[in-house]
Design a protein around this motif. Structure first.
Motif, PDB file in Angstrom:
ATOM      1  N   ARG A  61       0.831  -1.211   0.000  1.00  0.00           N
ATOM      2  CA  ARG A  61       0.000   0.000   0.000  1.00  0.00           C
ATOM      3  C   ARG A  61       0.858   1.251   0.000  1.00  0.00           C
ATOM      4  O   ARG A  61       0.612   2.204  -0.767  1.00  0.00           O
ATOM      5  CB  ARG A  61      -0.903   0.033   1.241  1.00  0.00           C
ATOM      6  N   GLY A 114     -10.981  -0.773   4.640  1.00  0.00           N
ATOM      7  CA  GLY A 114     -10.401  -1.098   3.350  1.00  0.00           C
ATOM      8  C   GLY A 114      -9.761  -2.462   3.324  1.00  0.00           C
ATOM      9  O   GLY A 114     -10.377  -3.466   3.685  1.00  0.00           O
ATOM     10  N   ALA A 115      -8.499  -2.510   2.939  1.00  0.00           N
ATOM     11  CA  ALA A 115      -7.785  -3.777   2.793  1.00  0.00           C
ATOM     12  C   ALA A 115      -7.703  -4.563   4.090  1.00  0.00           C
ATOM     13  O   ALA A 115      -7.496  -5.777   4.082  1.00  0.00           O
ATOM     14  CB  ALA A 115      -6.373  -3.522   2.258  1.00  0.00           C
ATOM     15  N   ASP A 174      -8.954  -6.983  -4.792  1.00  0.00           N
ATOM     16  CA  ASP A 174      -9.885  -6.112  -5.523  1.00  0.00           C
ATOM     17  C   ASP A 174      -9.366  -4.681  -5.584  1.00  0.00           C
ATOM     18  O   ASP A 174      -9.464  -4.016  -6.628  1.00  0.00           O
ATOM     19  CB  ASP A 174     -11.258  -6.143  -4.847  1.00  0.00           C
ATOM     20  N   ILE A 175      -8.797  -4.195  -4.476  1.00  0.00           N
ATOM     21  CA  ILE A 175      -8.266  -2.830  -4.459  1.00  0.00           C
ATOM     22  C   ILE A 175      -7.182  -2.649  -5.520  1.00  0.00           C
ATOM     23  O   ILE A 175      -7.123  -1.619  -6.207  1.00  0.00           O
ATOM     24  CB  ILE A 175      -7.712  -2.502  -3.056  1.00  0.00           C
TER      25      ILE A 175
END
Length: 353
Positions: free
Chosen positions: A88, A119-120, A297-298
């Motif tokens: 990230r 999120g992740a 997916d991110i």
């Protein structure tokens, strides 16, 4: 019998892992699928975990048991936290984000964990909560009688609902915002409710190991009735363990338990006739799937367009490939995936040998 039981457990957990992936689909669906998934899938994970809890009979055994769970739960947690964060931050730097305060604030939220990371990291709360529940049960089953243990579980259940009411009516904002105003790290307060579901699995082990036809049918009827009542607007039942949403003192037991009875009863019957090995394989790689399906997916959604089926496929296939790669090519890869197995102690030699 032991082999058959292991089969249905793995198959059930594999199916639940698929539901975890589907439940994090960010798109809109005509049918409120995620709402109904959240009725039971996290309680079911805690309940099934309770089925296999073993009491520690001594302080040494308790310490060894907690260490084992730490290695199986927290080591993978820290590993995937590190891997996802490094990637990230590399992406953020690539996008031109050089704000040191942003990175410091982000790191602080990762330290606190639980409902404060999104999120992740959306599923990370489950592991820290499960570890806390395991420590709690190791302590209470060693030091308290069965009746007192049950009383403690009842107290936990009432305390969890009291906290939920406090968050709902005394704090500002919606469910998510209110819960995040209670600054407890690692979602340790969620262990109050999680311990109850875990205990239902532990204390009623014989019931769950073979769901009778009577209870299976009763579960189906109850779930069908609740779905009908919800669909017709008689009630709007929602459950979010992560964000402390427990709206109904009785339904928070009735609905998750009834759904779990149906799920376990169904797979006990199916696995007696059909292998369903593909669900077992998903369970074999469940650690990687759990930690990586949102992050996959991110990373990919900027390059590809896909709906629920594509999201689910990506959330399963890529993490499974990562899991296989870790086990085959990375030293201690199995350990990083929760595969820690303590060495068996050698039995003392018999006198005269």
């Amino acid at each position: 019998m032991a082999k058959k039981r292991l089969t249905w457990v793995d198959v059930t957990k594999g199916f639940l892992m698929i539901l975890v992936v589907i439940g994090h689909y960010p798109g809109e669906l005509d049918f409120p699928l995620s709402k109904y998934i959240y009725w039971f899938h996290m309680p079911a994970f805690f309940l099934i975990s309770g089925l296999f809890f073993k009491e520690a009979k001594s302080r040494t055994e308790a310490g060894e048991s907690i260490l084992k769970r730490f290695m199986q739960l927290i080591v993978p947690y820290l590993f995937f936290l590190l891997v996802i964060t490094v990637i990230r931050y590399g992406m953020e730097l690539g996008y031109g984000n050089t704000d040191i305060h942003w990175y410091l604030n982000d790191l602080w939220s990762l330290v606190i964990g639980g409902r404060f990371v999104r999120g992740a990291y959306g599923v990370f709360w489950f592991v820290t909560t499960l570890f806390a529940v395991f420590v709690i049960f190791t302590a209470i089953t060693r030091h308290l009688s069965r009746k007192v243990q049950i009383a403690v579980m009842a107290g936990f259940y009432l305390a969890a609902h009291a906290e939920s009411l406090f968050a709902k009516y005394a704090l500002s904002g919606g469910t998510v915002e209110a819960a995040q105003q209670i600054p407890l790290p690692w979602n340790l307060d969620v262990a109050l409710m999680a311990a109850v579901y875990f205990g239902i699995g532990y204390y009623l082990k014989e019931f769950w190991m073979e769901i009778s036809k009577k209870w299976f049918v009763a579960g189906i009827v109850t779930v069908a009735a609740c779905l009908l009542l919800d669909a017709t607007g008689v009630f709007d039942y929602r459950l979010s363990m992560k964000f402390l949403r427990y709206d109904h003192l009785f339904l928070d037991l009735i609905i998750p338990i009834s759904c779990t009875i149906v799920l376990i009863g169904l797979f006990q019957r199916l696995t007696a006739r059909i292998p369903l090995t593909w669900l077992q394989k998903i369970e074999n790689h469940s650690i990687s799937v759990m930690y990586l399906h949102i992050f996959a997916d991110i990373v990919l959604n900027d390059f590809f367009t896909y709906g629920l089926i594509g999201f689910t496929a990506i959330g399963l296939v890529l993490p499974i490939l990562v899991s296989i790669g870790l086990q085959k090519f990375v030293p201690y890869g199995k350990l990083l995936l929760g595969g820690f197995r303590p060495k068996k102690k050698r039995q003392a030699a018999v006198a005269g040998d």
